[in-house]
Design an enzyme around this catalytic site. Structure first.
Site, PDB file in Angstrom:
ATOM      1  N   SER A  41       0.788  -1.237   0.000  1.00  0.00           N
ATOM      2  CA  SER A  41       0.000   0.000   0.000  1.00  0.00           C
ATOM      3  C   SER A  41       0.819   1.285   0.000  1.00  0.00           C
ATOM      4  O   SER A  41       0.237   2.380  -0.002  1.00  0.00           O
ATOM      5  CB  SER A  41      -0.951   0.006   1.202  1.00  0.00           C
ATOM      6  N   ARG A  99       2.943   6.369   5.299  1.00  0.00           N
ATOM      7  CA  ARG A  99       2.039   5.437   4.617  1.00  0.00           C
ATOM      8  C   ARG A  99       2.568   4.039   4.834  1.00  0.00           C
ATOM      9  O   ARG A  99       3.748   3.777   4.638  1.00  0.00           O
ATOM     10  CB  ARG A  99       1.967   5.751   3.118  1.00  0.00           C
ATOM     11  N   THR A 100       1.709   3.168   5.278  1.00  0.00           N
ATOM     12  CA  THR A 100       2.104   1.806   5.589  1.00  0.00           C
ATOM     13  C   THR A 100       1.638   0.844   4.506  1.00  0.00           C
ATOM     14  O   THR A 100       0.860   1.211   3.628  1.00  0.00           O
ATOM     15  CB  THR A 100       1.499   1.388   6.936  1.00  0.00           C
ATOM     16  N   GLY A 101       2.119  -0.392   4.590  1.00  0.00           N
ATOM     17  CA  GLY A 101       1.693  -1.409   3.637  1.00  0.00           C
ATOM     18  C   GLY A 101       1.934  -2.798   4.184  1.00  0.00           C
ATOM     19  O   GLY A 101       2.771  -2.995   5.069  1.00  0.00           O
TER      20      GLY A 101
END
EC number: 3.5.2.6
Length: 298
Positions: free
Chosen positions: A72, A237-239
């Site tokens: 993501s 922003r993580t994923g």
């Protein structure tokens, strides 16, 4: 003491000082990289890090040129592409996208509440996908810019010859080892983040908007935000994806100084979600300790 002895003594002091300074800098840098290598051993994982302190110019890199699954973290790039199109007069950030339940994919906590209603603007979709990682919102953003290939084309246009998006949510999270689809390198991501959030690739208004969305991330509290001091401002922003993939990209502002831009990717591990989160927080903490140590010397 004669002149020759005086000069010899002076140069000895200078050399000792320089060696001590270099040693301290090396130890500070190595402590971050040591945290990464320890995490690799602890998780049985492959980990890539690139971080750039814009105040001092210091860089930390570990496997920074190896490819890792984007997961993501691509969502920041997609929303930046929308903002660039707005800057160029090719798009309106308030344009409304309407959709039905059949358009939704797995994990759509925001968009599922708007099914059959008046729709959502591109601004609302970006806020949804960057704050909660809503996958359907991300797909609607991709549709607005022309799909995964169009996002890759945008990245090439700003000098990123590495990062690529090939598929849509949720398939892009497959993360099969060795598959180049939907991947980046830590160093490519850091360079691109600097262009989008620090440099002048986007207008001031668009940079501020992208930064605001990222500061509003609601799903990153267990990662860098947990490891750095509470007075640091974090836009991240993580994923997450298959094969134990976990990721975070971030711009972090300590008080009264330029930020640190970082990209950390983990993959190919059987470690639990909580264990992966914990090592990311630990690496973030070590970066913060090193930065604070540098501040205390200046």
């Amino acid at each position: 003491m004669n002149v020759r002895q005086h000069k010899a003594s002076f140069f000895s002091v200078v050399i000792t000082f320089l060696c001590l300074t270099l040693s301290l800098n090396a130890n500070a840098t190595d402590s971050v990289l040591e945290a990464v290598t320890n995490a690799e051993t602890e998780l049985g994982a492959r980990i890539g890090l690139a971080a750039h302190d814009l105040e001092t110019g210091k860089r930390w890199e570990h496997k920074s040129n190896e490819r890792f699954p984007l997961s993501s973290t691509f969502k920041t790039l997609a929303c930046a592409n929308v903002l660039q199109r707005v800057d160029l007069g090719k798009e309106r950030i308030d344009r409304v996208v309407r959709f039905s339940e059949s358009n939704l994919v797995t994990y759509s906590p925001v968009t599922e509440k708007h099914v059959g209603k008046k729709g959502m603007s591109l601004a609302e979709l970006c806020q949804a996908t960057l704050s909660t990682s809503d996958n359907s919102a991300a797909n609607f953003i991709l549709q607005a810019i022309g799909g995964p290939k169009a996002l890759t084309k945008f990245l090439r246009s700003i000098g990123d010859d590495t990062t690529r998006l090939d598929r849509w949510e949720p398939e892009l999270n497959e993360a099969v080892p060795g598959d180049k689809r939907d991947t980046t390198t830590p160093i490519a991501m850091v360079t691109t983040l600097e262009k989008l959030l620090i440099d002048e690739t986007l207008s001031i208004k668009s940079r501020q908007q992208l930064e605001s969305w990222l500061k509003g991330n609601e799903v990153g509290d267990a990662l860098f935000r947990k490891g750095v001091p509470s007075d640091w401002i974090v836009a991240d922003r993580t994923g997450a994806g298959g094969y134990g993939s976990r990721a975070i990209t971030a711009v972090m502002w300590p008080p009264n100084r330029k930020p640190i831009v970082a990209a950390l990717y983990i993959t190919e591990t059987d470690a639990s979600f909580e264990e992966r989160n914990a090592v990311i927080a630990k690496i973030g903490e070590q970066i913060a300790k090193t930065v604070l140590m540098e501040n205390s010397r200046n």
